[in-house]
Design an enzyme around this catalytic site. Sequence first.
Site, short mmCIF file in Angstrom:
data_model
loop_
_atom_site.label_atom_id
_atom_site.label_comp_id
_atom_site.label_asym_id
_atom_site.label_seq_id
_atom_site.Cartn_x
_atom_site.Cartn_y
_atom_site.Cartn_z
N HIS A 231 -9.53 -8.04 2.89
CA HIS A 231 -8.54 -8.51 3.86
C HIS A 231 -9.28 -9.47 4.80
CE1 HIS A 231 -5.87 -8.18 7.39
NE2 HIS A 231 -4.95 -7.67 6.59
N ASP B 198 -13.88 -0.62 5.55
CA ASP B 198 -12.49 -0.77 5.99
C ASP B 198 -11.68 0.34 5.30
OD1 ASP B 198 -9.87 -1.47 6.32
OD2 ASP B 198 -10.14 -3.59 5.82
N GLN C 8 -6.53 1.32 4.17
CA GLN C 8 -5.62 1.66 3.07
C GLN C 8 -6.01 2.95 2.36
OE1 GLN C 8 -2.82 0.20 2.71
NE2 GLN C 8 -3.11 -1.74 3.80
N LYS D 110 -0.69 2.26 10.11
CA LYS D 110 -0.62 2.36 8.65
C LYS D 110 -0.69 3.82 8.20
CE LYS D 110 -2.80 -2.11 7.95
NZ LYS D 110 -1.76 -2.96 7.38
N CYS E 25 -2.86 -11.44 3.67
CA CYS E 25 -4.13 -11.63 4.40
C CYS E 25 -5.34 -11.47 3.47
CB CYS E 25 -4.27 -10.69 5.59
SG CYS E 25 -2.98 -10.93 6.80
#
Length: 417
Positions: A132, A209, A212, A235, A374
Site C-alpha cells: 500500500h 503493516d 489487513q 478496518k 493505493c
Amino acid sequence: MDAAALRADFPILDQEVNGHPLVYLDSAATSQRPLPVLDAEREFLLRHNAAVHRGAHTLAAEATDLFEDARATVAGFVGAQPDQLVWTSGATMGLNLVAYSIGNASIGRGAPASAQLALRPGDEIVTTAIEHHANLIPWQELAARTGAVLRHIPAHDDGTLDLAAAAEIIGARTRIVAFTHVSNVLGIVNPVAELVALARSVGALTVMDACQSAPHLPLDLPSLGVDLAVFSGHKMLGPYGVGGLYGRSEVLEAMPPFLTGGSMITTVTLDGAEYLPPPQRFEAGTQPIGPAIGLAAAVRYLDGVGLEKVHAHERMLADRMRAGLVEIPGIRLLGDAPGERVGLWSFDVAGVHAHDAGQFLDSRGIAVRVGHHCAAPLHARYGVTASVRASAALYNTVDDVDAFLDAASGIRPYFGV
Ligand code: PMP
C-alpha cells in the site's frame, strides 16, 4: 460461526440499496461498526468525557482509566504489553511516525541509543513490490532525506513474494525491512517468519503493516518477531481516527519522537525539553480518547467471536468467491496463490473499466471498491491501472457471496463485451 446472527449487531447492513438488499463487500477499505462499539463511544461521551492524565477532577480520572484500559485491551489483542502500544490516528500515521523518527535519529536527535537507528548514505531500506502507498512513500521520503537506497522485493505472478530474491536483496547494507502482513489487493498472507529471519540475519529492523491481518487472523506480534507493526481501528470494526503502533520495547525506547508538544515531556525550559518514555513519548497532543475506547470495544467484539472462527469463516467465503469468479469468462484474479489468505479478491474484467464494473455492481446493491486501492505499483506489475476488489468480513454470509457472484457474471454481458 453464525454470521447471519451477528448481523443484528450491524444495523447498517440491514437496508436496500438501489432496490436490492445491501451486500457490503468493501471491508478492506473500512469495516462496519457493531453496536457495542457505538455504545462504548457514546457512553464515554455521555458519562465520562474529559481530557486524560493530570486532571484533578473525577471525570478526568474516569476518562484516564478508560483510556488506559483501552490501551491494555488493544495491546492484549495483538499479544503486546500496554506500554508497547502507541496510539496513532491510523496505519498511515504509524508508518510515518516510524519513518520520521528514524529520520530524526539519522540527524543525531534522540538519546544515545537512537544512534543505532540512524541511516547513512548508502544504507538500504527494503520494502516490497506489493505495498500500500502508506508503506512505500514514507520510505521513499526517508531515503531521500538520508541518502539511503530503497530496494523492493519483487512478487511472483501469483502474488507471493519472491523469497529467493528477498534473500539476495536483504544484505549487509539493509537497515530496515518493511512489508505488509496481508496485501490489501491480493489478500495473501505473507511469510512473516522468513522475512523476519532474513532481516534478523543482517541486523535489520522489521516494520510490518498489519492493517489487513488484524481484523481477520489471530495475531500475536511478539511471537511473529517483528520489531514494529501498525494497524488501523476503522478496518477492525473500530472508529475512524485511531490506530496502533506496536513496538518491541528496546526499539520504542531507542526511537526519538516524531511529533512534539504537550503530554510527551517530563521537563521543558525555553531552550529544550526532556521526553517521557514510550508510549507517551510518541503521543504528543490530545489523543483520540473516545475512538480508542471504541477500538477496545471492537477488539473485545472480535475476541468474543474468536479470531480462529472469523478466519475460518472468511476463508470459506474467499474460497466460494474464487470458485465462482474463475468460472466467469473474462475475469482475471490478481494474486491467485493457493496458500493462506483472507477473504478478499481483486480482479480485472476484460473489456470493462473497473469503475464501470463497480457502478454496475452497485446498481445490484453490491458495494465493492474499484481503482488501484493505493497500490499503483502493484497494479502496474499486473499491467492494469485499476481493479475491482471484493472484501469480506465476519458479518458477510454465503448469500452475500452468491449475490455478488450472480451480479459479477452479468458485468460483461451488460456492457456487451
Ligand atoms: N496499509 C494497508 C494494507 C491498507 O489497506 C491501508 C488502508 N487502505 C493502509 C495501510 C492505510 O490505512 P489508513 O488509511 O487507515 O491509515
